[in-house]
Design a protein around this motif. Structure first.
Motif, short mmCIF file in Angstrom:
data_model
loop_
_atom_site.label_atom_id
_atom_site.label_comp_id
_atom_site.label_asym_id
_atom_site.label_seq_id
_atom_site.Cartn_x
_atom_site.Cartn_y
_atom_site.Cartn_z
N LEU A 168 0.87 -1.16 0.00
CA LEU A 168 0.00 0.00 0.00
C LEU A 168 0.91 1.22 0.00
CD1 LEU A 168 -2.69 -0.93 2.68
CD2 LEU A 168 -2.26 -1.97 0.46
N GLY A 169 0.65 2.17 -0.87
CA GLY A 169 1.57 3.30 -0.93
C GLY A 169 1.30 4.22 -2.09
N GLY A 170 2.32 4.45 -2.91
CA GLY A 170 2.20 5.44 -3.99
C GLY A 170 1.79 4.81 -5.31
N TRP A 171 1.64 5.67 -6.30
CA TRP A 171 1.29 5.20 -7.65
C TRP A 171 2.40 4.31 -8.19
CZ3 TRP A 171 -3.42 5.63 -9.57
CH2 TRP A 171 -4.25 6.70 -9.20
N ILE A 172 2.01 3.25 -8.88
CA ILE A 172 2.94 2.38 -9.59
C ILE A 172 2.70 2.62 -11.07
CG2 ILE A 172 3.73 0.00 -9.87
CD1 ILE A 172 1.73 -0.41 -7.29
#
Ligand code: NI
Ligand code: MN
Length: 224
Positions: free
Chosen positions: A90-94
């Motif tokens: 879970l985190g930033g845009w890939i």
């Protein structure tokens, strides 16, 4: 550019645009009509490790050399079975050639069918040609959904409605309101008796919010 979103049953979807073909939670054993073999699948996304979501992902990855993007522990499990993987969290845009995706919280559990810990469960937001499609995975109603509306503004929300393991139609209709997407598509219902839901009643609850609930039949598509 038109994006085709096809429902493959349960929580499985295919996003297609030009030469791009992406599968989400490809649990396909109950869908005799869909044959992945003829498709040019480049990416597979998994919301979590449960068998009704992991499905045929490893087999398809091996056959098609498609990359499975999944939370670290689940991706490592898939890799141990010879799949091609991109471990994330879970985190930033890939970023991908076709657009981008971001993994967001789902409130559920995640283990593989043979009992391995599979990291945290997720919902996944896809952005393809500026269209944002949110696949909620398996989850209960949670206030993180308000962040989706405030920060990510999805156009389409795909929500589980079958209860027992996820939201029921009442909670999913509140989720639709909190997420704010104009188009809502139900999933994860009527596959098994434990997740029986009145989808027409769900549609009424969502349509009353001045949104469009689209009940997509298995192997049917909607265009965006
Ligand atoms: Ni699950
Ligand atoms: Mn499930």
């Amino acid at each position: 550019m038109t994006i085709e979103l096809k429902y493959l049953g349960h929580s499985a979807f295919r996003i297609k645009k030009d030469g791009v073909c992406i599968l989400i939670d490809p649990f396909l054993e109950q869908n005799k009509e869909y044959d992945y073999k003829s498709e040019n699948i480049t990416d597979i996304f998994l919301t979590h490790g449960h068998g009704d979501h992991l499905g045929d992902a490893i087999k398809i990855s091996v056959d098609k050399k498609a990359t499975i993007t999944a939370v670290y522990e689940l991706a490592n499990y898939c890799q141990s079975k010879k799949a091609k993987v991109l471990p994330i969290s879970l985190g930033g845009w890939i970023n991908y050639e076709w657009g981008r995706a971001i993994f967001l919280p789902a409130f559920h559990s995640s283990s593989t069918p043979d009992g391995h810990y599979a990291g945290c469960p997720a919902g996944i937001l896809f952005e393809v040609d500026k269209i944002r499609i949110f696949h909620a995975g398996d989850t209960c109603l949670n206030s993180e959904m308000k962040v989706l509306k405030e920060v990510f503004k999805p156009h389409v929300a795909i929500l589980p409605i079958g209860a027992t393991y996820t939201m029921d139609i009442e909670q999913a209709s509140i989720a639709a309101e909190w997420i704010g997407a104009k188009t809502v598509i139900p999933m994860h219902y009527n596959t098994f008796s434990a997740i029986t839901a009145d989808v027409e009643e769900f549609k009424k609850l969502v349509d009353a919010q001045n949104k469009q609930c689209m009940i997509v039949g298995v192997n049917q598509s909607v265009m965006f």
